[in-house]
Design a protein around this motif. Structure first.
Motif, PDB file in Angstrom:
ATOM      1  N   ALA B 294       0.823  -1.222   0.000  1.00 57.31           N
ATOM      2  CA  ALA B 294       0.000   0.000   0.000  1.00 57.31           C
ATOM      3  C   ALA B 294       0.857   1.271   0.000  1.00 57.31           C
ATOM      4  O   ALA B 294       0.616   2.194  -0.774  1.00 57.31           O
ATOM      5  N   VAL B 295       1.867   1.293   0.873  1.00 55.08           N
ATOM      6  CA  VAL B 295       2.629   2.534   1.078  1.00 55.08           C
ATOM      7  C   VAL B 295       3.392   2.957  -0.181  1.00 55.08           C
ATOM      8  O   VAL B 295       3.567   4.148  -0.446  1.00 55.08           O
ATOM      9  N   SER B 296       3.818   1.983  -0.978  1.00 51.48           N
ATOM     10  CA  SER B 296       4.635   2.343  -2.146  1.00 51.48           C
ATOM     11  C   SER B 296       3.790   2.775  -3.346  1.00 51.48           C
ATOM     12  O   SER B 296       4.327   3.040  -4.408  1.00 51.48           O
ATOM     13  N   LYS B 297       2.486   2.865  -3.160  1.00 51.01           N
ATOM     14  CA  LYS B 297       1.639   3.334  -4.267  1.00 51.01           C
ATOM     15  C   LYS B 297       1.410   4.843  -4.132  1.00 51.01           C
ATOM     16  O   LYS B 297       1.131   5.320  -3.032  1.00 51.01           O
ATOM     17  N   PRO B 298       1.488   5.590  -5.240  1.00 48.94           N
ATOM     18  CA  PRO B 298       1.274   7.044  -5.162  1.00 48.94           C
ATOM     19  C   PRO B 298      -0.077   7.412  -4.539  1.00 48.94           C
ATOM     20  O   PRO B 298      -0.180   8.386  -3.815  1.00 48.94           O
ATOM     21  N   GLU B 299      -1.107   6.571  -4.788  1.00 49.15           N
ATOM     22  CA  GLU B 299      -2.445   6.854  -4.257  1.00 49.15           C
ATOM     23  C   GLU B 299      -2.441   6.939  -2.726  1.00 49.15           C
ATOM     24  O   GLU B 299      -3.285   7.610  -2.141  1.00 49.15           O
ATOM     25  N   PHE B 300      -1.513   6.238  -2.089  1.00 55.71           N
ATOM     26  CA  PHE B 300      -1.446   6.243  -0.634  1.00 55.71           C
ATOM     27  C   PHE B 300      -1.176   7.666  -0.134  1.00 55.71           C
ATOM     28  O   PHE B 300      -1.869   8.172   0.744  1.00 55.71           O
ATOM     29  N   ALA B 308       0.170  10.666   5.742  1.00 55.48           N
ATOM     30  CA  ALA B 308       1.004   9.576   5.200  1.00 55.48           C
ATOM     31  C   ALA B 308       2.436   9.646   5.721  1.00 55.48           C
ATOM     32  O   ALA B 308       3.173   8.654   5.657  1.00 55.48           O
ATOM     33  N   VAL B 309       2.826  10.801   6.255  1.00 57.65           N
ATOM     34  CA  VAL B 309       4.223  10.997   6.676  1.00 57.65           C
ATOM     35  C   VAL B 309       4.614   9.965   7.737  1.00 57.65           C
ATOM     36  O   VAL B 309       3.904   9.776   8.725  1.00 57.65           O
ATOM     37  N   GLY B 310       5.742   9.322   7.512  1.00 61.55           N
ATOM     38  CA  GLY B 310       6.269   8.344   8.457  1.00 61.55           C
ATOM     39  C   GLY B 310       6.040   6.913   8.032  1.00 61.55           C
ATOM     40  O   GLY B 310       6.781   6.020   8.440  1.00 61.55           O
ATOM     41  N   PHE B 311       5.023   6.660   7.214  1.00 63.76           N
ATOM     42  CA  PHE B 311       4.762   5.282   6.781  1.00 63.76           C
ATOM     43  C   PHE B 311       5.908   4.785   5.892  1.00 63.76           C
ATOM     44  O   PHE B 311       6.385   5.513   5.017  1.00 63.76           O
ATOM     45  N   ILE B 312       6.301   3.552   6.138  1.00 64.04           N
ATOM     46  CA  ILE B 312       7.428   2.949   5.424  1.00 64.04           C
ATOM     47  C   ILE B 312       6.932   1.775   4.591  1.00 64.04           C
ATOM     48  O   ILE B 312       6.022   1.062   5.008  1.00 64.04           O
ATOM     49  N   GLY B 313       7.516   1.596   3.432  1.00 61.96           N
ATOM     50  CA  GLY B 313       7.140   0.458   2.599  1.00 61.96           C
ATOM     51  C   GLY B 313       8.340  -0.080   1.845  1.00 61.96           C
ATOM     52  O   GLY B 313       9.363   0.593   1.720  1.00 61.96           O
ATOM     53  N   GLU B 314       8.204  -1.304   1.369  1.00 60.89           N
ATOM     54  CA  GLU B 314       9.240  -1.869   0.517  1.00 60.89           C
ATOM     55  C   GLU B 314       8.806  -1.686  -0.922  1.00 60.89           C
ATOM     56  O   GLU B 314       7.622  -1.750  -1.228  1.00 60.89           O
ATOM     57  N   THR B 315       9.760  -1.475  -1.776  1.00 60.11           N
ATOM     58  CA  THR B 315       9.435  -1.338  -3.183  1.00 60.11           C
ATOM     59  C   THR B 315      10.388  -2.225  -3.985  1.00 60.11           C
ATOM     60  O   THR B 315      11.331  -2.785  -3.421  1.00 60.11           O
ATOM     61  N   THR B 316      10.114  -2.368  -5.242  1.00 58.22           N
ATOM     62  CA  THR B 316      11.016  -3.179  -6.056  1.00 58.22           C
ATOM     63  C   THR B 316      11.819  -2.304  -7.007  1.00 58.22           C
ATOM     64  O   THR B 316      12.941  -2.618  -7.355  1.00 58.22           O
ATOM     65  N   TRP B 317      11.215  -1.203  -7.424  1.00 58.57           N
ATOM     66  CA  TRP B 317      11.949  -0.267  -8.262  1.00 58.57           C
ATOM     67  C   TRP B 317      11.373   1.132  -8.120  1.00 58.57           C
ATOM     68  O   TRP B 317      10.153   1.287  -8.022  1.00 58.57           O
TER      69      TRP B 317
END
Lengths: 295, 462
Positions: B294-300, B308-317
């Protein structure tokens, strides 16, 4: 422990009131014409989309969109009644309205998918929280709950203080006797169905307040199952039974995960729907007519 | 006219009027509605470089076939991935193609829209192999699709690439001709966020894990659990939630009572977003909240704004990922376009807005296939798979290395970590915070909800 119990109670009542309102329409339609309206799920969804589009296109928050939602729900209800329901109401096959509303529901869901895609949408309406140290609740929840209570009061006034309401109740009790007394049964049935549909639309618009994202063409089915549980637990055909059933399910949904958390190896949230259906079975065994249903 | 007939006429007029109102309203809403993602336009068969006269045994072109979701439920992921493939193909072709026997051979991408239907994807993959005679097949996006299409490529012993299936069951099927470029849920997730938190906040100890009760969520849950133990964290809560969750507040209240330092959420977008908003609404403050997908999507960020500030996510690219820097640091080979070049091609080919992670997914399917061809110097599936087993290099989406005993199992992939942060001038920033080699910002603990409430609304980045 007191803090947790208090939060469970408040959140349970708040979500339960919305469930109750969303089910009231289903119960009213069953009460007036003995039709299980499977389109209720799609009516809820259309209500949610009305709130969404009112936010996107008109800048209205979900509560302000309720009059629009109610009007649209009423109009759609009238249309469905005259075009489909009334033609099948006196059919010798008692399942015809059930199948028709089921088919209409599928058609409406697919139409919504074509028009608005299957993407998840939401209304990011937030007004901060009302809180006191360990307890906080979003202001929007409180507004939605208050609106719910006001709509339920309005429904009470319509059903008990107006000629129309008395006609609806008369048709619920005995359509034949009502007709002899001069009640226009067909028109009352139409208005009853339209009112039920409007309540479903309003319920859908109110659910949007609690659902930050997740508006999609198929969202109604999740709530339809809950509505059936609520309707049966509260008492089929009795609009107030829906409210009681809604509050019961709301409290179960909030309390069960906390209580189930004490049982090792149980996934509390996944197990909660089971508790809801268990309550349904118990009510059916002990009081088949539901909490407020007539014997 | 009788009274009955008049009533019928009035009723009919009412019905027609209502139908007209409903239809007009639906059409108006549709017309004014923001448009969904536009499927990419078909790549114009540009004249491109004239294929050189190939020496004996060298093909005049390399035919790569793909059946992908360009419409239907997964159009967002499918279209963005396909755009990445087109960018990579164009990048290679602009350089003459892939080197086979000293000759640059251009790539021809043959594609079909599987309409997000698995059965149709299976038929199209078969058509690509039997009728279009492709040399290499790229599977559609998502594990469930790859599970359906991989048996077809295996049946025909065709070399294939899985770029978008991340379920660990995929490499447990014994596929012999498939390589994977994507990281897997159990193998690759949570390592980098845990490592980053360990580095940024050595005092953080207690972890709460919640995950969606579906295949993807359970894999993430298992991974979060295993990796938490590996990094020495104490798990204080570890529960799943149903896939159709509409209210997470009972679960979140329980977690709040346990006062964890880290909350790990294994979710998809909808449920992740729900949990984020309910954390806000219940004012539950947790220092580190890591939420997958969820966090790595721009919509988030667009939906939550300052919250949204502070939320961390993993991404692939991400466009900011500079794996060429890491490769140079480690003295390893870097192959194919850099992130900057990929972004350049993305806009050149008509891409709009910020390219998403899926663009990177798609690009590496082509890059990995190209590297296998160059190494094997052949299009023979057995030689290609043998070459894949020997490779270890960096490309635009981290590192490529497959298990030599199981090429469907990608073991080299590294997931960067991102965080939504408050930037200068009250902007909302989407920052890469790990690995530090190309991080654009330092990780910060989640500001409290009470602090964020005092902030003005932040200017959105995208």
């Amino acid at each position: 422990m007191f803090e947790l119990a208090f939060q469970v109670l408040v959140y349970g009542l708040i979500i339960g009131a919305v469930y109750g309102l969303a089910t009231m329409g289903l119960n009213l339609i069953w009460g007036v014409m003995r039709v299980v309206n499977f389109t209720h799920a799609e009516f809820l969804t259309l209500g949610a989309y009305t709130a969404y589009w009112a936010w996107v296109l008109l800048g209205l928050n979900p509560i302000a969109s309720i009059p629009l939602s109610a009007l649209l729900g009423f109009a759609v209800g009238l249309l469905v009644f005259y075009v489909i329901i009334y033609k099948l109401l006196f059919s010798p096959d008692i399942h015809s309205t059930l199948v028709a509303t089921f088919a209409l529901g599928i058609a409406l869901a697919e139409l919504m998918k074509v028009l608005w895609t299957a993407d998840y949408r939401g209304v990011p309406w937030a007004l901060g929280v009302i809180g006191y140290s360990w307890f906080s609740i979003p202001t929007t929840y409180v507004i939605a709950f208050t609106t719910c209570v006001l709509i339920i009061l309005a429904m009470y006034l319509i059903l008990y203080r107006t000629y129309l309401g008395k006609s609806i109740r008369a048709v619920i009790w005995d359509p034949g006797a009502a007709a002899i007394c001069g009640v226009n049964v067909k028109r009352t049935l139409a208005i009853g169905f339209a009112l039920g549909s409007a309540l479903a639309f309003i319920g859908g618009s109110l659910i949007v307040v609690y659902l930050p994202t997740g508006i999609n063409p198929y969202m109604g089915h999740l709530y339809l199952l809950k509505c059936f549980v609520i309707a049966v637990v509260g008492g089929l055909g009795n609009p107030w039974g829906a409210l009681v059933g809604g509050l019961v399910l709301g409290l179960i949904e909030q309390a069960a995960p906390t209580l189930l958390g004490f049982i090792p190896g149980v996934e509390p949230l996944s197990f909660t729907p089971f508790i809801g259906f268990l309550a349904l079975i118990i009510v059916l065994l002990v009081r088949p007519e539901g909490i407020l249903g007539k014997r | 006219m009788s009274l009955k007939a008049m009533t019928r006429t009035t009723a009919m007029v009412t019905i027609i009027a209502v139908i007209v109102v409903v239809v007009v309203a639906a059409i108006a809403i549709t017309m004014f509605a923001p448009k969904g993602p536009t499927p990419p336009t078909a790549p114009t068969p540009s004249p491109g470089p004239t294929p050189p006269t190939a020496p004996t045994g060298v093909p005049s072109e390399i035919r790569i076939g793909v059946a992908i979701q360009l419409s239907g439920a997964q159009v967002v992921e499918g279209a963005a991935s396909f755009m990445g493939m087109r960018c990579a193909v164009q990048w290679f072709n602009d350089r003459g193609g892939i080197n086979i026997g000293g000759v640059k051979v251009p790539i021809k991408l043959i594609y079909y829209d599987c309409e997000s239907k698995r059965d149709y994807a299976v038929k199209l993959i078969e058509k690509l192999i039997t009728e279009d005679k492709v040399d290499i097949v790229i599977h559609p996006y998502a594990s469930t699709f790859v599970m359906a299409t991989a048996p077809v490529t295996e049946k025909y012993k065709k070399f294939s690439v899985n770029f978008g299936g991340s379920s660990d069951t995929l490499y447990q099927q014994g596929f012999k001709y498939m390589i994977s470029t994507h990281g897997f849920a159990i193998l690759h997730y949570w390592d980098t966020p845990y490592a980053m938190i360990k580095e940024a906040d050595p005092a953080a100890k207690k972890v709460a894990i919640v995950f969606k009760d579906d295949e993807w969520g359970r894999s993430l849950g298992e991974s979060a659990r295993t990796k938490a133990k590996k990094y020495g964290f104490e798990i204080v809560y570890d529960k799943s939630y149903p896939p159709d969750i509409a209210d997470a507040s009972p679960m979140l209240r329980e977690i709040a009572a346990l006062k964890p330092d880290i909350l790990c959420v294994g979710s998809h977008y909808k449920d992740g977003y729900l949990i984020a908003t309910q954390l806000r609404d219940l004012r539950i403050n947790i220092k580190w909240v890591v939420m997958q997908v969820a966090v790595s999507k721009p919509e988030f960020g667009q939906g939550l704004g300052k919250w949204a500030v502070g939320f961390i996510g993993e991404t692939t690219w991400e466009p900011e990922c500079k794996w060429e820097v890491v490769a140079a640091k480690e003295g390893k080979e870097y192959y194919g376009p850099t992130s900057d070049e990929l972004v350049e091609y993305y806009y050149k080919l008509g891409g709009k807005g910020r390219p998403s992670a899926y663009t990177g997914y798609g690009a590496v399917a082509i890059i990995a296939a190209a590297k296998c061809i160059e190494t094997a110097q052949s299009l023979d599936p057995d030689k290609l798979i043998a070459a894949a087993k020997t490779l270890d290099f960096y490309y635009v989406k981290s590192r490529f290395k497959v298990d030599p005993d199981n090429p469907a199992k990608q073991i080299g992939s590294i997931n960067p970590v991102i965080q939504w942060q408050r930037g200068a001038g009250n902007t909302l920033v989407y920052a890469v915070i790990y690995p530090s080699a190309f991080a654009t910002a330092k990780p910060i603990p989640m500001p409290t909800w009470e602090e964020k409430e005092k902030w003005p609304e932040l200017i959105l980045p995208f």
